[in-house]
Design a protein around this motif. Sequence first.
Motif, PDB file in Angstrom:
ATOM      1  N   TYR A  27      89.677 -33.150 -85.066  1.00 31.97           N
ATOM      2  CA  TYR A  27      88.828 -34.350 -85.047  1.00 31.97           C
ATOM      3  C   TYR A  27      89.476 -35.440 -84.196  1.00 31.97           C
ATOM      4  O   TYR A  27      88.804 -36.089 -83.374  1.00 31.97           O
ATOM      5  N   LEU A  28      90.766 -35.657 -84.373  1.00 32.50           N
ATOM      6  CA  LEU A  28      91.472 -36.680 -83.601  1.00 32.50           C
ATOM      7  C   LEU A  28      91.471 -36.360 -82.111  1.00 32.50           C
ATOM      8  O   LEU A  28      91.294 -37.242 -81.273  1.00 32.50           O
ATOM      9  N   LYS A  30      89.278 -34.822 -80.443  1.00 37.36           N
ATOM     10  CA  LYS A  30      87.942 -35.031 -79.873  1.00 37.36           C
ATOM     11  C   LYS A  30      87.571 -36.506 -79.782  1.00 37.36           C
ATOM     12  O   LYS A  30      86.833 -36.921 -78.878  1.00 37.36           O
ATOM     13  N   THR A  31      88.067 -37.287 -80.733  1.00 42.10           N
ATOM     14  CA  THR A  31      87.636 -38.687 -80.812  1.00 42.10           C
ATOM     15  C   THR A  31      88.558 -39.662 -80.094  1.00 42.10           C
ATOM     16  O   THR A  31      88.109 -40.705 -79.627  1.00 42.10           O
ATOM     17  N   VAL A  32      89.845 -39.340 -80.019  1.00 42.72           N
ATOM     18  CA  VAL A  32      90.787 -40.238 -79.345  1.00 42.72           C
ATOM     19  C   VAL A  32      90.829 -39.874 -77.864  1.00 42.72           C
ATOM     20  O   VAL A  32      91.582 -38.996 -77.434  1.00 42.72           O
ATOM     21  N   THR A  98      95.447 -41.663 -86.801  1.00 38.65           N
ATOM     22  CA  THR A  98      94.129 -42.146 -87.189  1.00 38.65           C
ATOM     23  C   THR A  98      94.060 -43.670 -87.144  1.00 38.65           C
ATOM     24  O   THR A  98      93.089 -44.247 -86.632  1.00 38.65           O
TER      25      THR A  98
END
Length: 225
Positions: A27-28, A30-32, A98
């Motif tokens: 998730y990190l 993909k998002t960061v 995060t």
Amino acid sequence: MKKFYEKYKHAIPLMIYAVIYCTWFAYLEKTVIHPATIIHVGIDDLIPFWEVFVIPYFLWFAYVSIVVMYCFFKNKQEYYKTCVFLFTGMTVFLIISTLWPNGHHLRPAVMPRENIFTAIIAHLYKADTPTNLWPSIHVYNSIGAHLAVMHNDQLAKNRLLRTGSLMLCISIILSTVFIKQHSMFDVITAFVMATVMYVVVYQANIVASCQTYRSNQKRHRIRQV
């Protein structure tokens, strides 16, 4: 089946945490995309790019896995200590990534040479973004794996194995900066976190303390019944 479960049920926390960690990290990744915090210290500019260190960088995956699996099958107490050490540091890393999305600009825009090692690194760069770096889990887990070796009665007796583990640990740590995957800041903070966890896990022996507490609580409940 019951005997199998009783013998290997200590694998459950490992499997659960593996799913949690991989999902959270994915998730990190993909998002960061454009982190606000760029990690850089002066010494980073003085460290050369040595592509051959991609070998120990990838050996990290086998090194940590083999040590954990050895402890899993051979010494349950050391296995728990290793898991507590690794899982705690990895969770701290996820929380930091995060709350403070971070990255670096250390990778070379163009490979200085063309060979098998730079080709491997180029593929690594495509698969692994220069984000979510602090502290370095490559460094932290390598230290954790070597500590597990040194605190295992059977493994620590083998001088060749001890030396090999130390050399591999050091080479992996060096690889993180030589192939520009991490800043020295990531390395230093990983050492700081590993030092704290060494005191908690191996000197204070939190695993044994927790087990003693659980045993006392269980005996107390039995007496009440």
